[in-house]
Write a protein that holds these residues in place. Structure first.
Motif, PDB file in Angstrom:
ATOM      1  N   LYS A  77       0.830  -1.212   0.000  1.00 11.82           N
ATOM      2  CA  LYS A  77       0.000   0.000   0.000  1.00 11.82           C
ATOM      3  C   LYS A  77       0.862   1.258   0.000  1.00 11.82           C
ATOM      4  CE  LYS A  77      -4.146  -1.916   2.162  1.00 11.82           C
ATOM      5  NZ  LYS A  77      -5.080  -1.846   3.316  1.00 11.82           N
ATOM      6  N   PHE A  78       1.965   1.223   0.743  1.00 12.36           N
ATOM      7  CA  PHE A  78       2.871   2.370   0.763  1.00 12.36           C
ATOM      8  C   PHE A  78       3.426   2.627  -0.638  1.00 12.36           C
ATOM      9  CE2 PHE A  78       7.166   4.082   0.989  1.00 12.36           C
ATOM     10  CZ  PHE A  78       6.950   5.259   1.684  1.00 12.36           C
ATOM     11  N   CYS A  79       3.838   1.565  -1.312  1.00 15.88           N
ATOM     12  CA  CYS A  79       4.381   1.710  -2.669  1.00 15.88           C
ATOM     13  C   CYS A  79       3.311   2.161  -3.654  1.00 15.88           C
ATOM     14  CB  CYS A  79       5.019   0.400  -3.116  1.00 15.88           C
ATOM     15  SG  CYS A  79       6.534  -0.021  -2.209  1.00 15.88           S
ATOM     16  N   THR A  85      20.799   8.092  -7.902  1.00 12.63           N
ATOM     17  CA  THR A  85      19.903   7.687  -6.817  1.00 12.63           C
ATOM     18  C   THR A  85      18.777   8.700  -6.628  1.00 12.63           C
ATOM     19  OG1 THR A  85      21.610   6.418  -5.668  1.00 12.63           O
ATOM     20  CG2 THR A  85      19.765   7.176  -4.355  1.00 12.63           C
ATOM     21  N   THR A  86      19.109   9.983  -6.594  1.00 10.47           N
ATOM     22  CA  THR A  86      18.086  11.019  -6.449  1.00 10.47           C
ATOM     23  C   THR A  86      17.164  11.046  -7.667  1.00 10.47           C
ATOM     24  OG1 THR A  86      19.563  12.358  -5.083  1.00 10.47           O
ATOM     25  CG2 THR A  86      17.694  13.490  -6.085  1.00 10.47           C
ATOM     26  N   TYR A  87      17.744  10.911  -8.840  1.00 11.04           N
ATOM     27  CA  TYR A  87      16.965  10.862 -10.080  1.00 11.04           C
ATOM     28  C   TYR A  87      15.936   9.727 -10.036  1.00 11.04           C
ATOM     29  CZ  TYR A  87      16.230  10.320 -15.182  1.00 11.04           C
ATOM     30  OH  TYR A  87      15.699  10.197 -16.451  1.00 11.04           O
ATOM     31  N   GLN A  88      16.386   8.559  -9.627  1.00 13.08           N
ATOM     32  CA  GLN A  88      15.492   7.408  -9.541  1.00 13.08           C
ATOM     33  C   GLN A  88      14.422   7.596  -8.461  1.00 13.08           C
ATOM     34  OE1 GLN A  88      15.725   5.732 -12.457  1.00 13.08           O
ATOM     35  NE2 GLN A  88      15.770   3.791 -11.362  1.00 13.08           N
ATOM     36  N   TYR A  89      14.801   8.201  -7.357  1.00 11.11           N
ATOM     37  CA  TYR A  89      13.853   8.479  -6.282  1.00 11.11           C
ATOM     38  C   TYR A  89      12.739   9.395  -6.791  1.00 11.11           C
ATOM     39  CZ  TYR A  89      12.437   9.547  -1.429  1.00 11.11           C
ATOM     40  OH  TYR A  89      11.762   9.687  -0.239  1.00 11.11           O
ATOM     41  N   LEU A  90      13.101  10.425  -7.530  1.00  6.55           N
ATOM     42  CA  LEU A  90      12.104  11.319  -8.102  1.00  6.55           C
ATOM     43  C   LEU A  90      11.215  10.594  -9.109  1.00  6.55           C
ATOM     44  CD1 LEU A  90      14.365  14.466  -8.581  1.00  6.55           C
ATOM     45  CD2 LEU A  90      12.373  14.325  -7.070  1.00  6.55           C
ATOM     46  N   ARG A  91      11.810   9.741  -9.921  1.00  5.24           N
ATOM     47  CA  ARG A  91      11.010   8.980 -10.888  1.00  5.24           C
ATOM     48  C   ARG A  91      10.006   8.086 -10.174  1.00  5.24           C
ATOM     49  NH1 ARG A  91      13.786   5.291 -14.409  1.00  5.24           N
ATOM     50  NH2 ARG A  91      12.220   5.659 -16.028  1.00  5.24           N
ATOM     51  N   MET A  92      10.423   7.460  -9.075  1.00  5.53           N
ATOM     52  CA  MET A  92       9.521   6.607  -8.307  1.00  5.53           C
ATOM     53  C   MET A  92       8.327   7.405  -7.801  1.00  5.53           C
ATOM     54  SD  MET A  92      12.489   4.514  -6.293  1.00  5.53           S
ATOM     55  CE  MET A  92      11.510   3.810  -4.995  1.00  5.53           C
ATOM     56  N   MET A  93       8.594   8.578  -7.226  1.00  4.38           N
ATOM     57  CA  MET A  93       7.494   9.396  -6.701  1.00  4.38           C
ATOM     58  C   MET A  93       6.656   9.991  -7.823  1.00  4.38           C
ATOM     59  SD  MET A  93       8.940  11.167  -3.201  1.00  4.38           S
ATOM     60  CE  MET A  93      10.484  11.844  -3.837  1.00  4.38           C
ATOM     61  N   GLY A  94       7.226  10.051  -9.032  1.00  4.65           N
ATOM     62  CA  GLY A  94       6.474  10.511 -10.192  1.00  4.65           C
ATOM     63  C   GLY A  94       5.678   9.413 -10.869  1.00  4.65           C
ATOM     64  N   GLY A  95       5.752   8.196 -10.330  1.00  6.87           N
ATOM     65  CA  GLY A  95       4.901   7.119 -10.835  1.00  6.87           C
ATOM     66  C   GLY A  95       5.599   5.989 -11.563  1.00  6.87           C
ATOM     67  N   ILE A  96       6.939   5.974 -11.562  1.00  8.83           N
ATOM     68  CA  ILE A  96       7.665   4.926 -12.287  1.00  8.83           C
ATOM     69  C   ILE A  96       8.065   3.809 -11.335  1.00  8.83           C
ATOM     70  CG2 ILE A  96       9.656   4.413 -13.748  1.00  8.83           C
ATOM     71  CD1 ILE A  96       7.540   6.336 -14.953  1.00  8.83           C
ATOM     72  N   ASP A  97       7.707   2.598 -11.686  1.00 11.49           N
ATOM     73  CA  ASP A  97       8.043   1.423 -10.875  1.00 11.49           C
ATOM     74  C   ASP A  97       9.492   1.038 -11.145  1.00 11.49           C
ATOM     75  OD1 ASP A  97       8.078  -0.878  -9.377  1.00 11.49           O
ATOM     76  OD2 ASP A  97       6.842  -2.049 -10.767  1.00 11.49           O
ATOM     77  N   THR A  98      10.386   1.516 -10.306  1.00 14.37           N
ATOM     78  CA  THR A  98      11.814   1.265 -10.493  1.00 14.37           C
ATOM     79  C   THR A  98      12.482   1.185  -9.125  1.00 14.37           C
ATOM     80  OG1 THR A  98      13.770   2.027 -11.713  1.00 14.37           O
ATOM     81  CG2 THR A  98      12.379   3.736 -10.742  1.00 14.37           C
ATOM     82  N   ALA A  99      13.808   1.273  -9.088  1.00 14.30           N
ATOM     83  CA  ALA A  99      14.543   1.157  -7.826  1.00 14.30           C
ATOM     84  C   ALA A  99      15.677   2.156  -7.786  1.00 14.30           C
ATOM     85  CB  ALA A  99      15.097  -0.263  -7.669  1.00 14.30           C
ATOM     86  N   MET A 100      16.154   2.429  -6.574  1.00 15.47           N
ATOM     87  CA  MET A 100      17.292   3.324  -6.369  1.00 15.47           C
ATOM     88  C   MET A 100      18.538   2.487  -6.070  1.00 15.47           C
ATOM     89  SD  MET A 100      15.418   6.030  -3.838  1.00 15.47           S
ATOM     90  CE  MET A 100      16.971   6.669  -3.216  1.00 15.47           C
ATOM     91  N   PRO A 101      19.676   2.847  -6.648  1.00 15.30           N
ATOM     92  CA  PRO A 101      20.887   2.040  -6.459  1.00 15.30           C
ATOM     93  C   PRO A 101      21.748   2.519  -5.283  1.00 15.30           C
ATOM     94  CG  PRO A 101      21.300   3.659  -8.154  1.00 15.30           C
ATOM     95  CD  PRO A 101      19.878   3.881  -7.689  1.00 15.30           C
ATOM     96  N   ASP A 102      21.129   2.748  -4.125  1.00 13.81           N
ATOM     97  CA  ASP A 102      21.944   3.228  -3.010  1.00 13.81           C
ATOM     98  C   ASP A 102      22.634   2.063  -2.303  1.00 13.81           C
ATOM     99  OD1 ASP A 102      20.110   2.055  -1.320  1.00 13.81           O
ATOM    100  OD2 ASP A 102      19.456   3.903  -0.377  1.00 13.81           O
ATOM    101  N   LYS A 103      23.502   2.376  -1.349  1.00 13.78           N
ATOM    102  CA  LYS A 103      24.360   1.343  -0.739  1.00 13.78           C
ATOM    103  C   LYS A 103      23.566   0.325   0.070  1.00 13.78           C
ATOM    104  CE  LYS A 103      25.494   4.315   3.225  1.00 13.78           C
ATOM    105  NZ  LYS A 103      26.582   5.014   3.950  1.00 13.78           N
TER     106      LYS A 103
END
Length: 238
Positions: free
Chosen positions: A24-26, A151-169
């Motif tokens: 639900k969070f996702c 990582t920030t780019y991917q985080y923004l894409r996720m919140m913009g509706g893209i089902d993806t992941a962030m490559p953080d440590k």
């Protein structure tokens, strides 16, 4: 499923079982409804998070403080207001000027995009995300902003509706742990490799990439409890 697929699913299932409520969070994240759907707070969240501090103990309290000081009283109502808000005015609560410039620059670009396309802030954010790509991220107008890494780019894409992941440590560490337990060799060294490996694991396990990504953060222990339990009430707010 072949043996490799079964191994990965058998290992990842117990991890996901620890994070009840994650789906639900996702879902809210992918609908651009985090922070009660306030795009300003989502951009501030991503910008503050870009310097690598602990998300729940350092970033979330500062975003809440920003909300109380600038949003609730109507001083920052939209992305235009955020883009015009100088670091001098927020310095007392957020000292890092570089990450503040990230917030301003992202807000400015999305506001201008909304003006060109006649879109609301939220729709402009989602329009940008839907037209963004992983492969050419450095050439994307937001990817070109100083201080915006992948990582920030991917985080923004996720919140913009893209089902993806962030490559953080943290994500990398958990993914490598899962692959090691499953005795499966998949590439994780490069950031793009890690994201593609998570996509492949998602296909195999039937979980979404965004769920695997957030699971990696939320199964971490803090004070003897996993973050999913420790911060469950906070997750409901953000």
């Amino acid at each position: 499923m072949n043996s490799t697929q079964l191994k990965i699913k058998d290992v990842i299932d117990p991890y996901m079982a620890k994070t009840s409520g994650l789906e639900k969070f996702c879902d809210r994240c992918l609908r651009t409804e985090r922070w009660s759907g306030n795009v300003v707070l989502m951009i501030v969240d991503a910008a503050f998070d870009s310097i690598g501090l602990n998300y729940f103990t350092a970033i979330v309290p500062k975003v809440i403080k920003f909300e109380e000081k600038f949003v609730e009283n109507g001083r920052v109502k939209n992305l235009k207001d955020l883009s015009d808000l100088s670091h001098q005015r927020v310095r007392s609560m957020w000292g890092n000027e570089r990450s503040w410039k990230v917030a301003q620059s992202v807000a400015s670009y999305l506001h201008d995009l909304g003006e060109r396309e006649n879109l609301s802030d939220k729709k402009a954010f989602r329009f940008w995300a839907s037209n963004s790509s992983l492969e050419n991220w450095k050439e994307n107008p937001i990817g070109e902003i100083k201080g915006v890494g992948l990582t920030t780019y991917q985080y923004l894409r996720m919140m913009g509706g893209i089902d993806t992941a962030m490559p953080d440590k943290i994500v990398r560490r958990v993914i490598e742990e899962i692959l090691d337990k499953a005795d499966v060799n998949m590439p994780t060294k490069g950031d793009l490799e890690l994201i593609r490996t998570i996509d492949r694991m998602a296909e195999i396990s039937r979980y979404r990439p965004i769920e695997i990504c957030w699971m990696a953060w939320l199964v971490q222990s803090e004070g003897g409890r996993i973050r999913m339990e420790k911060y469950r009430d906070v997750l409901g707010r953000i």
